[in-house]
Write a protein that holds these residues in place. Sequence first.
Motif, PDB file in Angstrom:
ATOM      1  N   ASP A  59      74.355 118.077  91.148  1.00 54.77           N
ATOM      2  CA  ASP A  59      73.686 118.746  90.154  1.00 54.77           C
ATOM      3  C   ASP A  59      71.841 119.629  89.646  1.00 54.77           C
ATOM      4  O   ASP A  59      71.772 120.096  88.980  1.00 54.77           O
ATOM      5  N   GLU A  60      71.424 118.167  90.687  1.00 59.41           N
ATOM      6  CA  GLU A  60      70.347 118.368  90.562  1.00 59.41           C
ATOM      7  C   GLU A  60      69.562 119.901  91.491  1.00 59.41           C
ATOM      8  O   GLU A  60      68.943 120.213  91.477  1.00 59.41           O
ATOM      9  N   ALA A  63      69.744 122.401  89.627  1.00 61.57           N
ATOM     10  CA  ALA A  63      68.813 122.856  88.953  1.00 61.57           C
ATOM     11  C   ALA A  63      67.582 123.559  89.230  1.00 61.57           C
ATOM     12  O   ALA A  63      66.864 124.573  88.548  1.00 61.57           O
ATOM     13  N   ALA A  66      68.557 127.199  89.884  1.00 62.02           N
ATOM     14  CA  ALA A  66      67.806 128.217  88.658  1.00 62.02           C
ATOM     15  C   ALA A  66      66.893 128.307  88.260  1.00 62.02           C
ATOM     16  O   ALA A  66      66.009 128.855  87.870  1.00 62.02           O
ATOM     17  N   GLY A  67      66.225 126.945  88.040  1.00 62.73           N
ATOM     18  CA  GLY A  67      64.403 126.796  88.004  1.00 62.73           C
ATOM     19  C   GLY A  67      63.800 127.984  89.493  1.00 62.73           C
ATOM     20  O   GLY A  67      62.927 128.618  88.345  1.00 62.73           O
ATOM     21  N   SER A  87      80.455 118.352  90.953  1.00 61.42           N
ATOM     22  CA  SER A  87      79.365 119.493  90.488  1.00 61.42           C
ATOM     23  C   SER A  87      79.386 120.796  89.102  1.00 61.42           C
ATOM     24  O   SER A  87      79.316 121.414  88.552  1.00 61.42           O
ATOM     25  N   THR A  90      77.938 121.538  86.129  1.00 66.77           N
ATOM     26  CA  THR A  90      76.754 121.551  86.094  1.00 66.77           C
ATOM     27  C   THR A  90      77.112 122.644  86.330  1.00 66.77           C
ATOM     28  O   THR A  90      76.042 124.019  85.658  1.00 66.77           O
ATOM     29  N   ILE A  94      74.826 125.955  84.000  1.00 62.77           N
ATOM     30  CA  ILE A  94      73.921 126.246  84.822  1.00 62.77           C
ATOM     31  C   ILE A  94      74.526 128.390  85.212  1.00 62.77           C
ATOM     32  O   ILE A  94      73.645 129.457  84.759  1.00 62.77           O
TER      33      ILE A  94
END
Length: 174
Positions: A59-60, A63, A66-67, A87, A90, A94
């Motif tokens: 999940d991290e 993210a 995506a960032g 995941s 997520t 995302i």
Amino acid sequence: MSNNELALSHSISGLGIAKELSRLGFTHVITVPDTLQRTLINELASFNTPLLITAATEDEAMAINAGLYITGLKPMLLIQNTGFFASMNTLRAIALDAQIPTVIFVGEFGKDVTKPSSENQVARVRLLEPTLTTWGVPYYRLDSPGDLKLIESALIQSYEESGPVVVIVGAPTS
């Protein structure tokens, strides 16, 4: 006949994959360490580009991916099938709903390489492709060194469709 002769999925050089990721312009590889892709991770650790980032959870990792994408970079994920299943929410939020291009290498941990994934005893192997199909996530398979060219196809499709594309790594990298 040896197991290697019976194998449907063959080991691919971690260095060869790392060079292809660099050639394609990936800037970052976010990983939750995967024993199946250990040699690829080890090779990437010595590269300047793409830069290897280790995350605590899938999940991290999604993210972070995506960032990095939002800031104009070209990241990708490298995870294991068990973490992929963990995941899914997520991935939906995302990659699918927010339409973030997300190239994901998924190692088939636990796969008997002498059998098609659909005939494996291990559920996390047997159910990966049907799960991807159900969710509408396109996928490619890296089952031999000749499949390296499919990484570029996955990258192009992910960016053209603004969503996830999975590259299934069918055997341990060498």
